[in-house]
Motif scaffolding. Sequence first.
Motif, PDB file in Angstrom:
ATOM      1  N   GLY A 146      72.003 -37.871   6.809  1.00 40.45           N
ATOM      2  CA  GLY A 146      73.400 -37.449   6.720  1.00 40.45           C
ATOM      3  C   GLY A 146      73.620 -36.082   6.120  1.00 40.45           C
ATOM      4  N   LEU A 147      72.933 -35.072   6.631  1.00 38.35           N
ATOM      5  CA  LEU A 147      73.071 -33.718   6.098  1.00 38.35           C
ATOM      6  C   LEU A 147      73.971 -32.866   6.985  1.00 38.35           C
ATOM      7  CD1 LEU A 147      69.347 -32.963   5.132  1.00 38.35           C
ATOM      8  CD2 LEU A 147      71.189 -33.738   3.640  1.00 38.35           C
ATOM      9  N   GLU A 148      74.791 -32.049   6.347  1.00 32.42           N
ATOM     10  CA  GLU A 148      75.665 -31.150   7.092  1.00 32.42           C
ATOM     11  C   GLU A 148      74.942 -29.825   7.367  1.00 32.42           C
ATOM     12  OE1 GLU A 148      79.196 -30.645   4.846  1.00 32.42           O
ATOM     13  OE2 GLU A 148      79.971 -32.674   5.251  1.00 32.42           O
ATOM     14  N   ALA A 149      75.448 -29.110   8.353  1.00 32.56           N
ATOM     15  CA  ALA A 149      74.872 -27.799   8.688  1.00 32.56           C
ATOM     16  C   ALA A 149      75.000 -26.871   7.491  1.00 32.56           C
ATOM     17  CB  ALA A 149      75.575 -27.218   9.906  1.00 32.56           C
ATOM     18  N   GLY A 150      73.995 -26.014   7.329  1.00 34.97           N
ATOM     19  CA  GLY A 150      74.015 -25.085   6.211  1.00 34.97           C
ATOM     20  C   GLY A 150      72.673 -25.042   5.504  1.00 34.97           C
ATOM     21  N   THR A 151      72.654 -24.453   4.320  1.00 33.22           N
ATOM     22  CA  THR A 151      71.417 -24.274   3.558  1.00 33.22           C
ATOM     23  C   THR A 151      71.406 -25.184   2.339  1.00 33.22           C
ATOM     24  OG1 THR A 151      71.239 -21.955   4.250  1.00 33.22           O
ATOM     25  CG2 THR A 151      69.968 -22.624   2.312  1.00 33.22           C
ATOM     26  N   VAL A 152      70.273 -25.873   2.172  1.00 34.10           N
ATOM     27  CA  VAL A 152      70.100 -26.750   1.012  1.00 34.10           C
ATOM     28  C   VAL A 152      68.780 -26.407   0.342  1.00 34.10           C
ATOM     29  CG1 VAL A 152      71.464 -28.650   1.972  1.00 34.10           C
ATOM     30  CG2 VAL A 152      69.009 -28.541   2.415  1.00 34.10           C
ATOM     31  N   SER A 153      68.704 -26.653  -0.962  1.00 35.34           N
ATOM     32  CA  SER A 153      67.482 -26.399  -1.717  1.00 35.34           C
ATOM     33  C   SER A 153      66.610 -27.641  -1.698  1.00 35.34           C
ATOM     34  CB  SER A 153      67.824 -26.005  -3.157  1.00 35.34           C
ATOM     35  OG  SER A 153      66.649 -25.854  -3.923  1.00 35.34           O
ATOM     36  N   PHE A 154      65.324 -27.439  -1.432  1.00 34.39           N
ATOM     37  CA  PHE A 154      64.381 -28.556  -1.452  1.00 34.39           C
ATOM     38  C   PHE A 154      63.420 -28.362  -2.609  1.00 34.39           C
ATOM     39  CE2 PHE A 154      60.067 -29.974  -0.346  1.00 34.39           C
ATOM     40  CZ  PHE A 154      60.282 -31.348  -0.323  1.00 34.39           C
ATOM     41  N   ALA A 155      63.299 -29.391  -3.451  1.00 32.28           N
ATOM     42  CA  ALA A 155      62.392 -29.332  -4.599  1.00 32.28           C
ATOM     43  C   ALA A 155      61.436 -30.519  -4.532  1.00 32.28           C
ATOM     44  CB  ALA A 155      63.171 -29.348  -5.901  1.00 32.28           C
TER      45      ALA A 155
END
Length: 225
Positions: A146-155
Amino acid sequence: MSIDTTSYYESLLASYTDTTTTTESATSLTSDDFITLLCTELEYQDPTEPVDNTQMVDQMTQYSQLEQLTEMNEKMDTLTDALDAQGISSGLDYLGKEVEADGYTINKDGDDVSSLYLTLDDDAAELVVNIYDTSGSIVDTQTFTGLEAGTVSFAWDGTDYNGDEADDGNYYVLATATDEDGDEVSCSTSTTGTVTGVSNSDDGVVLTLDDGRTVYLADVTYATQ
């Protein structure tokens, strides 16, 4: 009067061999070699059937073309050296700056693990992130929904499938995303770090980050002022 053609070619070959073996491992025909062969040909030509003017002009044209190619290669080498120096000079401007660049490498050093940024072109029903070690083996897999378009940080937490702490070093991240219909969603990765070194490679100028990772200068999308 006639000349034995076998002796003629043997002499020609011997003369050429003597010339090339006195140079440092000659592997190609140079302009000096060409002149030597031409003079030898004139010396051993059949006086009753000398080389005609047309043939001589053709050979001199070949010599001229060889000279031009040699000069062109030298100029190309000079241009390449100048471009390499210019690239290194441009890379030096990034020393000490934090940059963002296209890349998929993260580094683990104890409890410190590099962050990676994932950019989705469209909404994704599922995002699967595989983490590989330098030998190409999958160390861990994480799934998001369920992720929206755009930039997310992955750790990454630095642990493997079994929850054990992974070894320190570089790791590679491959992310794949799909929408509700199971169709692939484009997902790109980028990384950040402070530039501590600059070097050159066959593929371009390389920036070394503070945690040991490297990115290409051409892949840099942002740098602090």
